[in-house]
Enzyme design. Structure first.
Site, PDB file in Angstrom:
ATOM      1  N   GLU A 272       0.831  -1.203   0.000  1.00 52.73           N
ATOM      2  CA  GLU A 272       0.000   0.000   0.000  1.00 52.73           C
ATOM      3  C   GLU A 272       0.867   1.256   0.000  1.00 52.73           C
ATOM      4  O   GLU A 272       0.525   2.272  -0.606  1.00 52.73           O
ATOM      5  CB  GLU A 272      -0.938   0.010   1.211  1.00 52.73           C
ATOM      6  CG  GLU A 272      -1.958  -1.116   1.196  1.00 52.73           C
ATOM      7  CD  GLU A 272      -2.810  -1.105  -0.065  1.00 52.73           C
ATOM      8  OE1 GLU A 272      -3.409  -0.064  -0.363  1.00 52.73           O
ATOM      9  OE2 GLU A 272      -2.857  -2.146  -0.749  1.00 52.73           O
ATOM     10  N   TRP A 275       1.836   1.951  -3.449  1.00 48.17           N
ATOM     11  CA  TRP A 275       0.784   2.692  -4.179  1.00 48.17           C
ATOM     12  C   TRP A 275       0.955   4.190  -3.961  1.00 48.17           C
ATOM     13  O   TRP A 275       0.777   4.999  -4.878  1.00 48.17           O
ATOM     14  CB  TRP A 275      -0.606   2.281  -3.699  1.00 48.17           C
ATOM     15  CG  TRP A 275      -1.170   1.080  -4.373  1.00 48.17           C
ATOM     16  CD1 TRP A 275      -1.234  -0.183  -3.852  1.00 48.17           C
ATOM     17  CD2 TRP A 275      -1.761   1.009  -5.684  1.00 48.17           C
ATOM     18  NE1 TRP A 275      -1.828  -1.035  -4.765  1.00 48.17           N
ATOM     19  CE2 TRP A 275      -2.162  -0.332  -5.886  1.00 48.17           C
ATOM     20  CE3 TRP A 275      -1.982   1.946  -6.692  1.00 48.17           C
ATOM     21  CZ2 TRP A 275      -2.775  -0.762  -7.071  1.00 48.17           C
ATOM     22  CZ3 TRP A 275      -2.601   1.521  -7.867  1.00 48.17           C
ATOM     23  CH2 TRP A 275      -2.995   0.181  -8.050  1.00 48.17           C
ATOM     24  N   TRP A 304     -21.035  12.692 -19.133  1.00 48.75           N
ATOM     25  CA  TRP A 304     -21.480  12.485 -17.751  1.00 48.75           C
ATOM     26  C   TRP A 304     -22.860  13.075 -17.575  1.00 48.75           C
ATOM     27  O   TRP A 304     -23.221  14.064 -18.221  1.00 48.75           O
ATOM     28  CB  TRP A 304     -20.495  13.142 -16.776  1.00 48.75           C
ATOM     29  CG  TRP A 304     -19.073  12.703 -16.995  1.00 48.75           C
ATOM     30  CD1 TRP A 304     -18.077  13.415 -17.601  1.00 48.75           C
ATOM     31  CD2 TRP A 304     -18.486  11.443 -16.626  1.00 48.75           C
ATOM     32  NE1 TRP A 304     -16.908  12.685 -17.639  1.00 48.75           N
ATOM     33  CE2 TRP A 304     -17.138  11.471 -17.044  1.00 48.75           C
ATOM     34  CE3 TRP A 304     -18.967  10.298 -15.988  1.00 48.75           C
ATOM     35  CZ2 TRP A 304     -16.258  10.399 -16.839  1.00 48.75           C
ATOM     36  CZ3 TRP A 304     -18.092   9.236 -15.783  1.00 48.75           C
ATOM     37  CH2 TRP A 304     -16.759   9.297 -16.208  1.00 48.75           C
ATOM     38  N   ASN A 339     -10.834   2.085   3.082  1.00 56.86           N
ATOM     39  CA  ASN A 339     -10.403   1.991   1.683  1.00 56.86           C
ATOM     40  C   ASN A 339     -11.389   1.222   0.785  1.00 56.86           C
ATOM     41  O   ASN A 339     -11.677   1.642  -0.338  1.00 56.86           O
ATOM     42  CB  ASN A 339      -9.025   1.347   1.599  1.00 56.86           C
ATOM     43  CG  ASN A 339      -8.542   1.222   0.172  1.00 56.86           C
ATOM     44  OD1 ASN A 339      -8.528   0.152  -0.411  1.00 56.86           O
ATOM     45  ND2 ASN A 339      -8.198   2.340  -0.437  1.00 56.86           N
ATOM     46  N   TRP A 357     -16.288  12.096 -12.487  1.00 50.56           N
ATOM     47  CA  TRP A 357     -15.464  11.663 -11.352  1.00 50.56           C
ATOM     48  C   TRP A 357     -14.814  12.842 -10.645  1.00 50.56           C
ATOM     49  O   TRP A 357     -14.499  12.767  -9.457  1.00 50.56           O
ATOM     50  CB  TRP A 357     -14.392  10.673 -11.817  1.00 50.56           C
ATOM     51  CG  TRP A 357     -13.518  11.192 -12.934  1.00 50.56           C
ATOM     52  CD1 TRP A 357     -13.763  11.100 -14.261  1.00 50.56           C
ATOM     53  CD2 TRP A 357     -12.281  11.901 -12.802  1.00 50.56           C
ATOM     54  NE1 TRP A 357     -12.753  11.709 -14.979  1.00 50.56           N
ATOM     55  CE2 TRP A 357     -11.830  12.203 -14.109  1.00 50.56           C
ATOM     56  CE3 TRP A 357     -11.501  12.309 -11.725  1.00 50.56           C
ATOM     57  CZ2 TRP A 357     -10.645  12.894 -14.359  1.00 50.56           C
ATOM     58  CZ3 TRP A 357     -10.319  12.997 -11.965  1.00 50.56           C
ATOM     59  CH2 TRP A 357      -9.899  13.294 -13.275  1.00 50.56           C
ATOM     60  N   TRP A 380      -9.587   7.991  -7.716  1.00 52.46           N
ATOM     61  CA  TRP A 380     -10.810   8.328  -8.464  1.00 52.46           C
ATOM     62  C   TRP A 380     -10.686   7.950  -9.933  1.00 52.46           C
ATOM     63  O   TRP A 380     -11.612   7.414 -10.530  1.00 52.46           O
ATOM     64  CB  TRP A 380     -11.151   9.811  -8.304  1.00 52.46           C
ATOM     65  CG  TRP A 380     -11.993  10.005  -7.084  1.00 52.46           C
ATOM     66  CD1 TRP A 380     -11.565  10.363  -5.830  1.00 52.46           C
ATOM     67  CD2 TRP A 380     -13.406   9.792  -6.979  1.00 52.46           C
ATOM     68  NE1 TRP A 380     -12.629  10.375  -4.961  1.00 52.46           N
ATOM     69  CE2 TRP A 380     -13.769  10.041  -5.635  1.00 52.46           C
ATOM     70  CE3 TRP A 380     -14.405   9.422  -7.883  1.00 52.46           C
ATOM     71  CZ2 TRP A 380     -15.086   9.928  -5.182  1.00 52.46           C
ATOM     72  CZ3 TRP A 380     -15.722   9.312  -7.433  1.00 52.46           C
ATOM     73  CH2 TRP A 380     -16.039   9.564  -6.091  1.00 52.46           C
TER      74      TRP A 380
END
Length: 465
Positions: A272, A275, A304, A339, A357, A380
């Site tokens: 993690e 990341w 959208w 998460n 988004w 996102w």
DNA sequence: ACCTTATTGAA
DNA sequence: TCAATAAGG
């Protein structure tokens, strides 16, 4: 007489494991400065909770530096663009010729730092701009010298480099003289935050790292996806303000893995942290990520929906999907969200509501105590299928299935959606219409099956740029 | 770091 | 009915 070294703190608000502080202190006596930019922070949608924690952390640092006899100065201007002149003025007043700080990767921050470098260098001040404070700050590139666009190969290379460059945590600066008088800092920009959940105190943050590694590292992989369980580290608010240094985290992982006779390189929590490095360093190579653009240009063509009522329901946790609503209420009440729930709620907004988004990204930044541009944007765009290593467009979370899988007893739902506290387990994930009526819980804002079809249709056959 | 639908074979 | 499996979005 050695020259005074000025250390400029930014998103690295700690004394432990701080490269700039440690390296500057080797050169001479140090002073420390922080420059508040409340208007800029507002423009960047930094949340009241994050700013509240930041103010508390600054006070902690100011007090501890005073104990060490190290002067601390709090400056304040409106915007990043005001910072170079303010720092120059300060250096000239204090007769300082050496400035130290650590890079940040979002574009506005890069530009601010470059401007500081230019302005102060011209005035004959030596600027020591250190690398971004990541576990692996060196470039992580493919054989073709390209940045990785997929996490897993990045992670393999990252692990190799990490083994080679392992660096022990930097020690806290030594006392520099008699204790100074402590000041109460004036931080008008600070907001409310849950200081019962995240004390603004470096010692407590460090204790939480040790406690997490000692007690929870073994079960992290198997338990981390269940939001009702306290299985994750909850250290993200401290990482966002830089209250914890990456080398300290690695050293703690290695210590407890050693105790348990496990290989630290296979630790899932370390992954993690990879990341975190992945998303931060990406901003260096793809400036469009800092400019509100999708990583995949063709996804800019997605149409959208406009749906203010839907957006409002999502923000307030009134979508009629219990797991989504529980998650959003956890965010609104605590400034933090688990998460797994971030993925579920992001998928819900970008795929099922088919809302841009960027709206969700902004709401998260405005609300999260741990909001951090690189990881928030990366997450996102992953969810919305517009980013690096994005979920394929047809990978759409089914909120009811996710709820059954990761909150099987409905414990998390009942904690944050009290209307449903007496609903039986069988019905908690998607209560029938009449039961919703009785409980005063909203009906679903979208029809799942139809919304799923619409989302797939919106992404299909996008022209390749 | 996902989900649906069709098909198969067993209860 | 239902679990297991494969294919495809």
């Amino acid at each position: 007489m050695k020259a005074t070294q000025l250390v400029w703190l930014r998103n690295d608000l700690r004394l432990d494991d701080h490269p700039a502080l440690a390296l500057a202190a080797e050169q001479g006596p140090i002073q420390v400065v922080f420059c508040a930019t409340p208007e800029q922070w507002q423009q960047h949608d930094e949340s009241p909770a994050k700013l509240g924690l930041r103010a508390a952390v600054l006070q902690d640092i100011a007090d501890r530096l005073a104990q060490l006899g190290i002067p601390f100065h709090l400056l304040e201007v409106d915007f990043f663009t005001d910072v170079p002149d303010e720092l120059l003025k300060f250096c000239q007043q204090q007769n300082i010729s050496e400035l130290w700080f650590q890079a940040e990767t979002p574009l506005d921050e890069q530009r601010r730092d470059q401007a500081v470098n230019n302005v102060l260098s011209k005035a004959n001040i030596n600027v020591h701009l250190l690398a971004e404070d990541l576990l692996v700050a060196l470039p992580v590139k493919t054989q073709q010298d390209e940045p990785f666009k997929v996490f897993t190969p990045y992670y393999r290379r990252w692990l190799q480099i990490l083994e080679d460059i392992q660096q022990a945590p930097y020690a806290e600066p030594k006392p520099q003289g008699k204790a100074l008088k402590t000041d109460l800092l004036k931080c008008d920009w600070a907001g409310e935050f849950r200081d019962d959940l995240w004390p603004g105190n470096e010692q407590k943050a460090l204790e939480r790292v040790s406690a997490f590694c000692e007690i929870k590292l073994d079960d992290y992989k198997s338990q981390r996806d269940f939001p009702s369980k306290p299985a994750t580290s909850t250290l993200s608010p401290y990482l966002a303000n830089g209250q914890l240094g990456p080398r300290r985290l690695l050293a703690t992982i290695q210590f407890y893995c050693g105790e348990a006779n496990r290989d630290w390189r296979h630790d899932d929590w370390l992954r993690e942290l990879a990341w975190r490095d992945f998303y931060k360093q990406l901003l260096l190579y793809f400036p469009r990520l800092s400019m509100g653009k999708a990583f995949k240009p063709e996804t800019e063509k997605v149409i959208w929906r406009e749906d203010e009522a839907g957006f409002k329901a999502w923000c307030e946790g009134k979508t009629g999907f219990p797991i989504v609503d529980a998650a959003m209420r956890q965010l609104n009440q605590t400034g933090w969200m688990h998460n797994r729930l971030r993925m579920i709620t992001a998928s819900f907004l970008s795929k099922l509501l088919l809302l841009d988004w960027r709206r969700g990204e902004q709401y998260f930044m405005q609300t999260l105590i741990d909001g951090e541009f690189a990881a928030n944007n990366g997450g996102w765009q992953w969810s919305a299928s517009t980013g690096v290593d994005a979920a394929p467009y047809f990978r759409i979370f089914n909120p009811t299935l996710q709820s059954e899988r990761y909150d099987p007893q409905g414990l998390f739902i009942k904690r944050f959606v009290p209307e449903l506290k007496d609903v039986p387990i069988k019905q908690i994930h998607n209560p029938p219409a009449d039961l919703r009526e009785q409980c005063g819980y909203p009906q679903p804002v979208v029809d799942y099956k139809q919304a799923r079809k619409d989302a797939i249709a919106a992404f299909k056959d996008l022209p390749k740029d």
